[in-house]
Motif scaffolding. Structure first.
Motif, short mmCIF file in Angstrom:
data_model
loop_
_atom_site.label_atom_id
_atom_site.label_comp_id
_atom_site.label_asym_id
_atom_site.label_seq_id
_atom_site.Cartn_x
_atom_site.Cartn_y
_atom_site.Cartn_z
N ASP A 148 36.89 21.21 -24.27
CA ASP A 148 38.08 21.93 -23.79
C ASP A 148 38.73 22.74 -24.92
O ASP A 148 39.32 23.80 -24.66
CB ASP A 148 39.08 20.98 -23.16
CG ASP A 148 39.62 19.93 -24.12
OD1 ASP A 148 38.96 19.64 -25.13
OD2 ASP A 148 40.72 19.39 -23.86
N GLY A 152 38.74 26.73 -24.78
CA GLY A 152 40.11 27.17 -24.57
C GLY A 152 40.65 26.78 -23.21
O GLY A 152 41.31 27.58 -22.54
N THR A 153 40.41 25.52 -22.82
CA THR A 153 40.86 25.05 -21.50
C THR A 153 41.67 23.76 -21.61
O THR A 153 41.66 22.94 -20.69
CB THR A 153 39.65 24.82 -20.56
OG1 THR A 153 38.76 23.86 -21.17
CG2 THR A 153 38.91 26.10 -20.30
N THR A 154 42.40 23.58 -22.69
CA THR A 154 43.20 22.36 -22.87
C THR A 154 44.44 22.37 -22.00
O THR A 154 45.03 21.32 -21.75
CB THR A 154 43.64 22.19 -24.33
OG1 THR A 154 44.57 23.24 -24.67
CG2 THR A 154 42.45 22.24 -25.28
N ASP A 160 44.86 27.10 -26.63
CA ASP A 160 43.88 27.88 -25.88
C ASP A 160 43.85 29.33 -26.35
O ASP A 160 42.78 29.95 -26.44
CB ASP A 160 44.18 27.82 -24.38
CG ASP A 160 43.96 26.41 -23.82
OD1 ASP A 160 43.33 25.58 -24.51
OD2 ASP A 160 44.43 26.15 -22.70
N SER A 163 41.98 29.50 -29.62
CA SER A 163 40.55 29.33 -29.39
C SER A 163 39.91 30.62 -28.89
O SER A 163 38.85 31.03 -29.37
CB SER A 163 40.32 28.20 -28.37
OG SER A 163 38.94 28.05 -28.09
#
Length: 289
Positions: A148, A152-154, A160, A163
């Protein structure tokens, strides 16, 4: 011994798009992991344009802010398009008082310092120079980069965004590197080596010396304490660009005072001095040897 016939690479192109297409054709496997192409232009002409835009006095005053007057010279220095001495001389020539160029020259000196350490240590810079000062043993930290964070999907707008910028631009502001590194090591318990490899796979200015030893400074394996931050620090140096639009605002992992975060992150460690937000990712205090 078998010899492979080499052919000269093209060097002149009508446009940057044709250059990019040619590189994709010549190195088809290079884009397997990511097809992003940075907007940063290489070459001596572009380096000279960037150098002539540097204002040493403004750099010293605003460099810690994401919209500050940073130089953006690091990719050119990394590959020898610009030398440290050339940048130093430019800085001194373009200030009324030599003291105005002091901060910029200090940063150049740090880069030189990292290279000298690399020359001395070689591949040993991939090993912990010291034990972690976090209260945790090295074995506690996971060896792989979380998907994640890499993708870039935190759900955290700041992390994100950093990232995505790393992957798409091949560049991050120094403060963003600090925050991203601290998040990975201290909040996610990822070994600094995983983050260092990730950075080197994307950064146009990435070199093992400044990259690895800087990650070790954040992690505390090359400094006397770990670097961490809170939301107030991030808001200050980003002018609230990420926090105000984040759905986790007020309840994210970075909430609280430094004292509160210290207790949360390092409950088993000895007391850690309060650290400020202006500490630089590539500049630990110089150590006596």
């Amino acid at each position: 011994m078998n010899h492979t016939k080499n052919h000269d690479m093209r060097r002149e192109f009508p446009s940057r798009d044709e250059l990019i297409a040619y590189v994709r054709e010549q190195f088809p496997n290079a884009a397997d992991g990511d097809e992003s192409v940075s907007e940063i232009v290489g070459g001596r002409k572009a380096a000279e344009v960037a150098l002539n835009q540097v204002n040493p006095a403004q750099y010293a005053k605003s460099r810690n802010f994401l919209n500050g007057k940073v130089t953006r010279l690091s990719p050119y220095i990394r590959y020898g398009v610009l030398s440290l001495a050339e940048v130093r001389d430019f800085a001194l020539k373009n200030v009324q008082n030599p003291n105005e160029a002091e901060k910029l020259i200090q940063e150049l000196a740090w880069r030189d310092y990292w290279q000298r350490l690399y020359a001395e240590k070689g591949d040993a810079i991939w090993k912990d120079q010291e034990d972690y000062k976090t209260g945790y043993a090295a074995g506690v930290y996971q060896a792989e980069l979380p998907a994640d964070v890499e993708q870039g999907t935190t759900g955290m707008v700041c992390i994100d965004s950093f990232s995505h910028e790393l992957r798409e631009m091949g560049y991050l502001h120094n403060h963003a590197r600090m925050w991203l590194a601290a998040y990975l090591v201290h909040w996610r318990h990822v070994r600094w080596q995983a983050g260092a490899r990730w950075f080197l796979s994307h950064l146009l200015d990435g070199d093992p010396a400044s990259n690895n030893l800087s990650w070790q400074w954040v992690a505390s394996t090359f400094s006397h304490k770990p670097y961490f931050f809170n939301r107030e620090n991030l808001e200050k140096y980003t002018n609230c660009a990420y926090c105000q639009v984040c759905p986790l605002y007020g309840k994210c992992d970075f909430e609280g005072s430094y004292e509160q975060l210290e207790q949360r992150l390092f409950p088993q460690a000895e007391s850690i001095d309060k650290r400020g937000g202006s500490r630089s990712f590539e500049r630990p205090k110089k150590r006596r040897r």
